[in-house]
Design an enzyme around this catalytic site. Structure first.
Site, PDB file in Angstrom:
ATOM      1  CG  ASP A 183      19.005   5.877   4.065  1.00  0.00           C
ATOM      2  OD1 ASP A 183      19.341   4.991   3.249  1.00  0.00           O
ATOM      3  OD2 ASP A 183      19.801   6.418   4.842  1.00  0.00           O
TER       4      ASP A 183
ATOM      5  CG  ASP B 224      22.407   6.552   2.023  1.00  0.00           C
ATOM      6  OD1 ASP B 224      22.317   7.029   3.164  1.00  0.00           O
ATOM      7  OD2 ASP B 224      22.005   5.395   1.733  1.00  0.00           O
TER       8      ASP B 224
ATOM      9  CG  ASP C  15      21.311   9.693   5.627  1.00  0.00           C
ATOM     10  OD1 ASP C  15      20.532  10.376   6.324  1.00  0.00           O
ATOM     11  OD2 ASP C  15      21.672   8.545   5.934  1.00  0.00           O
TER      12      ASP C  15
END
Ligand code: CTP
Ligand code: MN
Ligand code: MN
Length: 513
Positions: free
Chosen positions: A325, A327, A437
């Site tokens: 992902d 962040d 995120d």
């Protein structure tokens, strides 16, 4: 094999050369020539030669032997042979044939030089050193350059399996063992180098030995092919599905996505999105994609609150080239200005068509009395955060001239969206789904949030363990509390936090534990 103790001991002090006893000249040197690789006739010849020069050369291994001489054997091979015999005396010298021939030439036992000692690996040059590393991962520098990937991959897989099986304790033990090997300056050349290393428990050592001796660990290999492990991997690959849910589904006979889709299970919103974008989300995010998303988030943040700042955290801040992902940490240099920022950023991104899914949780740190002094801050941080799935327009091969304008290109791409029913199935789809995120922190907690969100997860865990057990402090992504002084220790940079903890500063690129 006859155990050593019951072996008939050849009397020392005299040798039988076949021509009557000859007094040995060197009573404290009792030699034994290993037949392995030397061969029977050469061994007989060399033994005779030595005896004629007054050396005591034993025919069988006994407890009186002080020097074991071998030819073309590694230290491991001789040690293994000795173990098989029931062990020799603890301080027996393992020497190469060169010491023996040098001594015969000199007519007396010569000083033992490095080149006379058995090497750990044949032809590997000087004897390899025993490794030494400090026991907490936050005391070590762990770069992305890993010299022991075969071993660390195996231990990481067992860690993953333990975590997926709700055995967190075992998972951490394997993660710690893998982290120790990741921190070594070179490849492990012999098991003996590992003696004295921290965090290598019995189980991890067994796995390492298995790989060392057999080329693979039977436990790792059987885990890899086990139906349960494969099903847990596939199902937890769905965003929003954790180990517990996957376990429940497996017990209901669901092992793959197809079975899940046909099962009639009710999926929550996150899981529906996770299933819909399964392939994209399970494809690693590249650094270039992370940078493209950074530009988009930067634009969103500066549009809704000029002066607000974003920083890329997680694995990419540690220098990784790919991640699962992307962040980000968002803050504003004026305390309080960050309040209410997340909903605005999310609205902006949504309005521009950048979000396929998002779930925002409010900041509960300030509201919660439970986090005040007197109670250690919980490991879970309570920042306002947004777990999302971005719709990232595919990056066409952009020329250098317009590469600075990723956001514009993305906006244009998103505007000409005439979406088919099943977005992932469209063959000429011009975007991909990426997990992102976002976390918002007030500036007063920014250093703690940055440290806490940079990872790696094990590095963070070890920092908290160090703080607690070595310093009597409680560290979270919000604050550092000194339990003895009963006060919070302020910090405006990561360096200050390391200093409070009595640790040498470790930059992000060396936190890849
Ligand atoms: N983190 C956290 N609380 C969570 C999730 C993550 O504090 N609920 C922290 C982790 O401790 C970690 C950082 O956020 O330090 C990044 O987590 P994650 O994205 O899961 O891992 P990465 O190290 O970025 O690995 P990857 O590149 O695979 O994303
Ligand atoms: Mn990450
Ligand atoms: Mn993350």
């Amino acid at each position: 094999m006859v155990p050593l103790k019951r072996r008939k001991l050849v009397p020392t002090g005299a040798v039988n050369t076949g021509t009557g006893p000859v007094r040995t000249k060197f009573p404290h040197v009792v030699l034994f020539l290993l037949e392995r690789k030397m061969g029977t006739s050469r061994r007989a010849f060399l033994s005779q030669l030595g005896r004629r020069k007054g050396f005591q050369v034993e025919q069988v291994l006994s407890e009186s032997v002080t020097h074991i001489i071998s030819e073309s054997n590694t230290r491991e091979e001789v040690t293994a042979w000795l173990d098989f015999q029931g062990g020799g005396q603890a301080d027996v010298l393992l020497l190469d044939i060169s010491w023996y021939t040098d001594s015969i030439r000199a007519g007396h036992p010569v000083d033992i030089l490095d080149r006379h000692r058995l090497q750990d690996l044949q032809g590997s040059g000087p004897e390899v050193a025993v490794f030494s590393v400090p026991s907490y991962a936050c005391q070590r520098r762990t770069t992305l350059e890993n010299h022991n990937t075969v071993l660390t991959d195996a231990l990481s897989l067992l860690a993953e399996n333990a975590e997926l099986s709700d055995e967190d304790g075992r998972g951490v033990a394997f993660r710690r063992a893998a982290a120790v090997l990741k921190a070594l300056p070179s490849a492990v050349m012999s098991i003996s180098q590992l003696s004295g290393l921290p965090c290598l428990g019995e189980h991890s050592l067994r796995v390492i030995k298995d790989i060392w001796e057999n080329g693979a660990s039977s436990e790792v290999e059987s885990t890899k092919v086990s139906e349960r492990f494969k099903a847990l991997k596939v199902l937890t690959g769905i965003f929003g599905v954790g180990a517990k849910t996957a376990d429940r589904w497996i017990r209901e006979g669901i092992h793959d996505l197809h079975q899940l889709q046909n099962s009639g299970q009710t999926l929550n919103r996150a899981q529906q999105a996770g299933l819909q974008h399964y392939d994209d989300i399970n494809q690693p995010v590249t650094k270039a994609e992370a940078c493209a998303i950074e530009e988009i988030v930067e634009k969103a943040v500066s549009s809704v609150l000029p002066g607000a700042q974003i920083i890329l955290t997680g694995g990419f801040r540690r220098g990784k080239q790919t991640g699962h992902d992307v962040d980000f940490l968002i803050t504003h240099p004026e305390e309080g200005r960050e309040v209410g920022l997340m909903p605005k950023v999310v609205s902006w991104l949504e309005a521009q068509g950048f979000l396929l899914y998002q779930k925002t949780t409010r900041n509960s740190y300030l509201e919660s009395k439970a986090d005040g002094p007197g109670r250690p801050p919980s490991n879970m941080d309570r920042f306002e955060r947004c777990l999302s799935i971005f719709k990232l327009p595919k990056m066409e091969k952009q020329g250098a001239k317009d590469s600075q304008n990723v956001t514009e290109n993305c906006l244009q791409a998103n505007q000409k969206s005439d979406e088919p029913e099943c977005p992932e199935a469209a063959p000429d789809r011009r975007w991909r789904a990426v997990r992102v995120d976002l976390v918002v922190s007030p500036i007063s907690q920014f250093a703690f949030a940055l440290l806490g969100w940079t990872g790696s997860k094990l590095f963070e865990r070890e920092l908290r363990r160090w703080a607690r057990y070595e310093k009597g402090m409680s560290l979270s992504s919000h604050a550092l509390y000194d339990n003895n002084q009963r006060k919070y220790l302020r910090a405006s940079s990561e360096e200050e936090i390391f200093a409070h903890l009595g640790l040498e500063f470790i930059p992000p690129s060396e936190r890849n534990a």
